[in-house]
Design an enzyme around this catalytic site. Structure first.
Site, PDB file in Angstrom:
ATOM      1  N   ASP A 329      40.065  64.646   1.561  1.00 53.34           N
ATOM      2  CA  ASP A 329      40.843  65.867   1.608  1.00 53.34           C
ATOM      3  C   ASP A 329      40.157  66.836   2.571  1.00 53.34           C
ATOM      4  O   ASP A 329      38.952  66.733   2.807  1.00 53.34           O
ATOM      5  CB  ASP A 329      40.924  66.464   0.203  1.00 53.34           C
ATOM      6  CG  ASP A 329      41.754  67.719   0.156  1.00 53.34           C
ATOM      7  OD1 ASP A 329      42.841  67.725   0.745  1.00 53.34           O
ATOM      8  OD2 ASP A 329      41.306  68.701  -0.471  1.00 53.34           O
ATOM      9  N   ASP A 627      39.592  67.893  -4.269  1.00 53.22           N
ATOM     10  CA  ASP A 627      39.307  68.919  -5.270  1.00 53.22           C
ATOM     11  C   ASP A 627      40.551  69.446  -5.962  1.00 53.22           C
ATOM     12  O   ASP A 627      40.456  70.163  -6.930  1.00 53.22           O
ATOM     13  CB  ASP A 627      38.556  70.097  -4.634  1.00 53.22           C
ATOM     14  CG  ASP A 627      39.379  70.799  -3.562  1.00 53.22           C
ATOM     15  OD1 ASP A 627      40.400  70.227  -3.141  1.00 53.22           O
ATOM     16  OD2 ASP A 627      39.002  71.904  -3.146  1.00 53.22           O
ATOM     17  N   ASP A 631      45.177  65.772  -5.474  1.00 51.13           N
ATOM     18  CA  ASP A 631      44.315  64.641  -5.141  1.00 51.13           C
ATOM     19  C   ASP A 631      44.124  63.664  -6.304  1.00 51.13           C
ATOM     20  O   ASP A 631      43.664  62.547  -6.109  1.00 51.13           O
ATOM     21  CB  ASP A 631      42.921  65.136  -4.723  1.00 51.13           C
ATOM     22  CG  ASP A 631      42.960  66.031  -3.507  1.00 51.13           C
ATOM     23  OD1 ASP A 631      43.725  65.718  -2.583  1.00 51.13           O
ATOM     24  OD2 ASP A 631      42.233  67.037  -3.487  1.00 51.13           O
ATOM     25  N   ASP A 725      11.356  36.068 -15.375  1.00 52.81           N
ATOM     26  CA  ASP A 725      12.571  36.838 -15.619  1.00 52.81           C
ATOM     27  C   ASP A 725      12.247  38.164 -16.283  1.00 52.81           C
ATOM     28  O   ASP A 725      13.132  38.904 -16.669  1.00 52.81           O
ATOM     29  CB  ASP A 725      13.508  36.032 -16.524  1.00 52.81           C
ATOM     30  CG  ASP A 725      14.928  36.581 -16.498  1.00 52.81           C
ATOM     31  OD1 ASP A 725      15.211  37.405 -15.617  1.00 52.81           O
ATOM     32  OD2 ASP A 725      15.736  36.191 -17.348  1.00 52.81           O
TER      33      ASP A 725
END
Length: 907
Positions: A329, A627, A631, A725
């Site tokens: 945006d 924002d 959106d 591991d």
């Protein structure tokens, strides 16, 4: 059948009839009746995620489920220690993920603050202030500066009314409102100037509006409904790990059956072989993987918090690492959402201003810098500031605007020239004014000064210029002839082509209200814009170096959007497309053209959603920043949604995966680096561990097929599994990023972790480990038989040599697999946690071999110094083998892709 006109097409009278209301508003009884019919004017509550739901989500992982099954099976077979260790690791991974996501959800709750609390309405002919939730269709709402619109309105009165609609439409400038009906049927939200929308704000003037929609029927509510229909996608990492989990689950089952079956056929006790098979199966399944993944993501999250980014779900950090396109945006994200004066035009001189936002900091540069030019500039900016009603206030170290953003920009420009607005007003108090209107396109104020009353006027160039007879210049007043008017119009056009909003300033000495706007002196032009954030340009450049494409997608005017995009480096040779053009495209046409489009302007929420979907259809990992309410659907649909925490709306933050708490676009670049580092470390761990597991299984399989005794016992296999591991694997989660991490192209989400080079490295490491260990085991058996040693002692010694060799090879692999492309000798000891882990494991290994009680429990033999030298030398051969493999891979893939356009390899 004739369709009903839309609300923006109806006259005020038609609107009153359609809503069954009057210009005096509803009666209390009618309002109560409508409230009972329509319900409260509020959106459904945000679904709070309960702690139990967050905890339950941690178990939606194939590996976690496999390991829990392994815990139960180990306990059933009497391997209590193994069951406890695996259970602790699994519990650690679950709790770590739960704590992080729980904290993020609680932090998000602190940001929820969107709804308008009250509204001023006219009922029974009287003005009332009521909770916004009680507003109903047909109510007459009264509007003033600073009010938040409680519902969608058809305006019936607009006196100099302007509204900030950036949160809904993306338009950075306040929108001037009118009441006349509009003729066009299909208009973008931002062009329906006789409507007001819920969630937007009044910045100037006053007005009245009839409520035409409440709750989910508002434009705000329509966006909320769109969110419910958007399905969030799983991240590339989640998809990869699910695939790994399924493969390992199948492999573990096959191993248990084969080992137990072969051993039983050779005459071994069935229960013993089942236990041995389970031990091998557990060795195949990397029980630390969930912990490694969670720790890696949590580390990235904590680093992001320090960079002002709040991540709600751990895997979203990794998704940023594979992001290939960012749909951003404009207003408030790439720009500051604060109008700023960029340029001032005066006769014979131009002035440029630096700085951005409402902070009165910046420099002024004149093309001709002399005392007369300075004096003219000061008078022009004084005139602009005196004709403003806005105020700037310093609160908590930040400047805040009260009033119109355009007027705020003028006041800041005057302050940059050293002019104090309060002192100006004190020296030239306002005695009268002719207010702004959309028809007049100007505002004039009259001030008492030392020489009498002076009128100052600001507005559109064509309006101001038409009422001017003279032109101010550094040399004095000039007659405003045709040539001068042409220069002014040319300057206006040049500013407009830079997407600057242009205001003309004029003044008249010895003025009265009756003649204030006649025979004025034209002072100059002021060009302003909502400027890019200073850090946004460098952030976009960093994204480009990382192979990430940035695209602007906004509801703003195309000229403004293009100018900002060009300045930021987003717009190059690509296209600028408007929402109306998108409407004319089918989804197929959009998918074909989306690669050439760099700026989308005048778009609606539906357009944003289509664009994100089109990129995802091309296999792109798409991030969306924003924002506003507009959106939110695209934020949710995107692979990762990034909302603004300061200026962002509640809806956008709820839809997003990550919130920037300082609204800094540059924080995204840091998130990309963290995400790439996380995926790289998980890949290192998997390469290291699975290559080690191949070596373990290879050793057992070759020895079994060759008719040799089993080279490791079940408890030794479990120890090797825990030693490799365990801490060394976890230490790889803390591995520092490689220096060229942000110079590599984005990873293809379809490629996954196991690329051909990665598989080749794992196989080479595993096969070489198998060869070394089998050879060492066979050699020790041969030496013992040749020397006539007791067969039990010989087997114990040979098993200890194989056991030690297997562990040491895997320690060497831990360093080699810190990179899948560079030699182990490049920053070999950069990971201090790995260094400490190896030292700790070597200490434990010595205890297992030399402490009698542990030696008896693990079936080990006390080796000599010579034995250690032999085993270490044999194990160390893995380093040159893996380095040679990396070199061959680099050469092979470089030659393979050389000269092929668009082909690259990202290991």
């Amino acid at each position: 059948m004739v369709s009903q006109p839309t609300w923006h097409q109806r006259s005020i009278g038609e609107t009153l009839v359609a809503l069954s209301t009057t210009a005096d508003g509803l009666s209390s009884e009618e309002a109560a009746s409508r409230f009972a019919a329509t319900g409260p004017n509020e959106l459904p509550g945000v679904n709070r995620v309960s702690p139990w739901a967050i905890l339950g989500a941690q178990f939606q992982n194939v590996l976690i489920l496999i390991l829990l099954a392994a815990v139960g099976l180990s306990a059933l077979l009497g391997e209590v220690l193994e069951a406890v260790v695996i259970a602790v690791i699994v519990l650690f991974a679950i709790l770590l993920g739960f704590v992080q996501e729980y904290r993020a959800e609680r932090a998000m709750e602190a940001l929820r603050c969107m709804a308008a609390p009250t509204a001023k309405v006219l009922r029974n002919g009287r003005e009332l202030t009521i909770p916004a939730r009680e507003v109903v269709p047909g109510d007459l709402v009264l509007l003033g500066v600073g009010d938040r619109i409680p519902a969608d309105l058809r305006l019936i009165e607009a006196v100099n009314l302007r509204m900030n609609e950036a949160s809904l439409t993306g338009e950075s400038n306040p929108v001037e409102k009118r009441v006349a009906p509009l003729t066009e049927v299909s208009l973008a939200l931002g062009d329906r100037v006789n409507l007001a929308y819920a969630g937007t704000d009044v910045t100037y003037g006053r007005g009245r509006g009839l409520v035409i929609a409440t709750a989910l029927h508002t434009q705000f509510g329509q966006v909320t409904k769109m969110l419910a229909g958007v399905e969030q996608v799983r991240t590339p990492l989640q998809q990869n790990l699910d695939r790994v989990g399924r493969i390992l689950a199948i492999a573990a089952g096959i191993i248990v059956v084969l080992i137990a079956g072969l051993g039983w056929l050779r005459g071994e006790p069935l229960l013993e072989m089942v236990i041995f098979g389970v031990a091998l199966a557990v060795a195949v399944v990397p029980e630390a993987l969930p912990a490694v993944v969670t720790i890696s993501l949590a580390i990235g999250v904590q680093r992001m918090v320090k960079r002002h980014a709040l991540v709600r779900r751990l895997p979203t950090v990794e998704t940023l690492g594979s992001t290939s396109i960012i749909c951003s945006d404009k207003t408030g994200t790439l720009t500051r959402d604060q109008m700023t004066v960029r340029e001032v035009w005066m006769e014979g001189c131009r002035c440029t201003l630096t700085g951005s936002g409402y902070a009165p900091a910046g420099d002024l540069t004149l093309t001709t810098d002399g005392p007369h030019e300075r004096a003219l500039l000061g008078y022009l900016l004084s005139a602009a500031a005196l004709s403003c009603d806005a105020r700037l206030e310093l609160e908590d170290g930040a400047w805040h605007l009260s009033g119109d953003p355009t007027e705020g920009a003028l006041i800041v420009a005057a302050a940059k020239a050293g002019l104090d607005p309060d002192r100006l007003q004190a020296r030239a108090p306002r005695v009268d004014e002719i207010p702004f209107s959309s028809e007049r396109k100007r505002m004039t104020t009259l001030h008492r000064m030392a020489g009498g009353v002076v009128a100052f006027s600001k507005g559109a160039t064509e309006t101001i210029l038409a009422d001017c007879s003279h032109l101010a210049s550094p040399a004095g007043l000039l007659a405003l002839d045709a040539a001068a008017r042409e220069r002014i119009n040319d300057a206006t056009l040049a500013m407009a082509q830079q997407a600057l909003r242009v205001l003309a300033i004029a003044y008249k000495p010895e003025a009265s209200r009756a003649d204030a706007e006649h025979a004025m002196v034209f002072a100059g032009l002021i060009g302003m814009i909502d400027p890019p954030r200073p850090e946004a340009q460098s952030a976009i450049a960093a994204c480009k170096r990382a192979g990430i494409r940035a695209v602007m997608i906004t509801g703003d005017h195309p000229d403004t959007a293009a100018a900002i995009a060009r300045e930021l480096g987003i717009l190059g040779n690509g296209r600028v497309v408007m929402g109306a053009e998108l409407d004319a495209m089918s989804d197929t046409e959009l998918a074909h053209q989306v690669a050439d489009i760099e700026v989308y302007a005048r778009v609606s929420p539906e357009h944003k959603l289509r664009v994100v979907t089109a990129y995802q259809a091309h296999g792109q990992v798409c991030a969306m920043t924003g924002d506003g309410v507009n959106d939110a659907p695209a934020l949710k649909k995107a692979d990762i949604g990034i909302a603004m925490g300061v200026t962002g709306t509640d809806v956008s933050r709820e839809a997003a995966d990550m919130t920037l708490t300082d609204d800094n676009f540059a924080s995204i670049v840091g998130a990309v680096e963290e995400g790439r580092g996380i995926f790289s470390n998980i890949k290192k761990y998997l390469m290291y561990l699975l290559s080690s597991n191949i070596g373990e299984i290879g050793l057992m399989a070759v020895a079994t097929l060759a008719g040799m005794p089993l080279p490791l016992s079940a408890v030794q296999i479990l120890y090797v599994n825990l030693a490799t591991d365990g801490l060394p694997a976890l230490a790889l989660a803390f591995d520092p990023p490689e220096s060229d991490l942000m110079q590599r192209p984005p990873r293809d989400r379809q490629t996954g972790i196991f690329t051909k080079p990665v598989v080749l490295l794992m196989l080479v490491g595993g096969i070489w480990s198998t060869l070394v260990n089998v050879a060492l085991f066979a050699w020790e058996l041969h030496l013992g038989a040749t020397a006539g040693l007791d067969s039990a002692v010989t087997l114990t010694r040979a098993m200890t040599m194989a056991f030690l060799s297997l562990v040491l090879i895997q320690f060497f692999k831990a360093y080699s697999f810190r990179s899948d492309r560079d030699s182990v000798f490049i920053r070999p000891f950069a990971n201090r946690w790995l260094n400490l882990a190896i030292l700790w494991e070597l200490t434990l290994l010595l205890l297992v071999i030399y402490v009698p009680a542990l030696s008896a429990a693990f079936g080990t033999y006390q080796l000599t110094g010579t034995d250690w030298l032999v085993v270490t030398a044999a194990a160390a051969t893995i380093i040159p083998v893996l380095d040679l493999t990396k070199w061959l891979i680099r050469q092979y893939f470089t030659l393979k892709t050389e000269g092929l356009p668009g082909v690259s390899w990202t290991p």
